[in-house]
Design a protein around this motif. Structure first.
Motif, short mmCIF file in Angstrom:
data_model
loop_
_atom_site.label_atom_id
_atom_site.label_comp_id
_atom_site.label_asym_id
_atom_site.label_seq_id
_atom_site.Cartn_x
_atom_site.Cartn_y
_atom_site.Cartn_z
N VAL A 20 -40.46 58.19 -73.72
CA VAL A 20 -40.14 58.48 -75.11
C VAL A 20 -39.42 59.82 -75.17
O VAL A 20 -39.82 60.77 -74.50
CB VAL A 20 -41.42 58.51 -75.98
CG1 VAL A 20 -41.14 59.01 -77.38
CG2 VAL A 20 -42.05 57.13 -76.03
N LYS A 52 -47.96 60.81 -78.84
CA LYS A 52 -46.99 59.72 -78.91
C LYS A 52 -46.08 59.70 -77.69
O LYS A 52 -45.76 58.65 -77.15
CB LYS A 52 -46.15 59.84 -80.18
CG LYS A 52 -46.90 59.44 -81.43
CD LYS A 52 -46.07 59.70 -82.66
CE LYS A 52 -45.46 58.43 -83.15
NZ LYS A 52 -44.74 58.59 -84.42
N THR A 56 -47.17 56.85 -74.05
CA THR A 56 -46.29 55.69 -73.96
C THR A 56 -45.75 55.57 -72.55
O THR A 56 -45.20 56.52 -72.02
CB THR A 56 -45.14 55.80 -74.97
OG1 THR A 56 -45.68 55.92 -76.28
CG2 THR A 56 -44.24 54.59 -74.90
N ALA A 67 -44.57 47.69 -71.30
CA ALA A 67 -44.64 48.85 -72.20
C ALA A 67 -46.08 48.99 -72.67
O ALA A 67 -46.73 47.99 -73.01
CB ALA A 67 -43.71 48.68 -73.38
N LYS A 68 -46.58 50.23 -72.66
CA LYS A 68 -47.94 50.52 -73.12
C LYS A 68 -47.87 51.67 -74.11
O LYS A 68 -47.20 52.66 -73.87
CB LYS A 68 -48.83 50.90 -71.93
CG LYS A 68 -50.31 51.01 -72.22
CD LYS A 68 -50.86 52.35 -72.55
CE LYS A 68 -50.57 53.49 -71.65
NZ LYS A 68 -51.18 54.75 -72.11
N PHE A 69 -48.54 51.51 -75.26
CA PHE A 69 -48.57 52.53 -76.29
C PHE A 69 -50.02 52.88 -76.59
O PHE A 69 -50.86 52.00 -76.69
CB PHE A 69 -47.92 52.01 -77.59
CG PHE A 69 -46.58 51.38 -77.38
CD1 PHE A 69 -45.44 52.15 -77.31
CD2 PHE A 69 -46.45 50.01 -77.23
CE1 PHE A 69 -44.21 51.56 -77.11
CE2 PHE A 69 -45.23 49.41 -77.03
CZ PHE A 69 -44.10 50.19 -76.98
N ARG A 74 -55.03 50.86 -77.55
CA ARG A 74 -53.91 50.53 -76.67
C ARG A 74 -53.21 49.27 -77.14
O ARG A 74 -53.84 48.29 -77.50
CB ARG A 74 -54.42 50.34 -75.25
CG ARG A 74 -53.34 50.02 -74.25
CD ARG A 74 -53.88 49.71 -72.90
NE ARG A 74 -54.64 50.81 -72.36
CZ ARG A 74 -55.30 50.77 -71.21
NH1 ARG A 74 -55.30 49.66 -70.50
NH2 ARG A 74 -55.96 51.80 -70.78
N THR A 76 -50.02 46.76 -75.68
CA THR A 76 -49.16 46.54 -74.53
C THR A 76 -48.19 45.40 -74.78
O THR A 76 -48.47 44.49 -75.57
CB THR A 76 -49.98 46.21 -73.26
OG1 THR A 76 -50.71 45.01 -73.48
CG2 THR A 76 -50.92 47.34 -72.90
N ILE A 115 -39.44 48.41 -78.73
CA ILE A 115 -39.93 49.55 -77.96
C ILE A 115 -39.19 50.76 -78.51
O ILE A 115 -38.04 50.99 -78.17
CB ILE A 115 -39.70 49.36 -76.46
CG1 ILE A 115 -40.35 48.06 -75.98
CG2 ILE A 115 -40.26 50.55 -75.68
CD1 ILE A 115 -40.07 47.73 -74.53
#
Length: 141
Positions: A20, A52, A56, A67-69, A74, A76, A115
């Motif tokens: 990010v 943030k 990520t 992608a993992k946030f 969580r 994904t 994303i």
């Protein structure tokens, strides 16, 4: 160890890692700095922006896009490369100037996974195309 490293299967290799952009968090950082001096609450906004960015994880492997946030809560996204129909990049004016944007991955069945706030989204798109063996076509001016 990261989520992406933990979720790799046998024979799967990371082709590209994305992150990010801090520029995408400019509003939170500015608000944090302004309210830090005035009210002492700015630390909340600064920590929010930091979380943030740091929580990520985004990667393209030789088999899928991952992608993992988030940290505690969580979310994904994992899409096999052969199931991706399209990859679209959107950048606003500030995103074009500061080189960040949102990548939308369209999978089979018309599912669209955004994303957001990826640094160098055009590099991400190129690495995706290289991983899938698809041809990269650039519009002519």
């Amino acid at each position: 160890m990261s989520y992406i490293d933990d979720s790799l299967v046998a024979g799967e290799n990371i082709v590209h890692r994305a992150h990010v952009s801090w520029w995408s968090q400019f509003g939170l950082v500015l608000l944090g700095l302004l309210t830090l001096v005035a009210f002492g609450l700015g630390l909340i906004f600064l920590v929010w922006a930091w979380i943030k960015v740091r929580s990520t994880e985004i990667a393209i492997t030789n088999r899928r896009v991952i992608a993992k946030f988030g940290i505690v809560k969580r979310s994904t996204v994992e899409i096999n490369l052969e199931k991706v129909e399209a990859l679209r990049v959107e950048q606003g004016v500030m995103g074009r100037i500061l080189n960040y944007g949102t990548v939308f991955i369209t999978g089979t069945g018309s599912s669209v996974e955004p994303i957001p706030s990826i640094a160098d989204p055009l590099v991400f798109r190129r690495k995706f195309m290289e991983a899938t063996g698809r041809r990269v076509t650039m519009p002519r001016s």
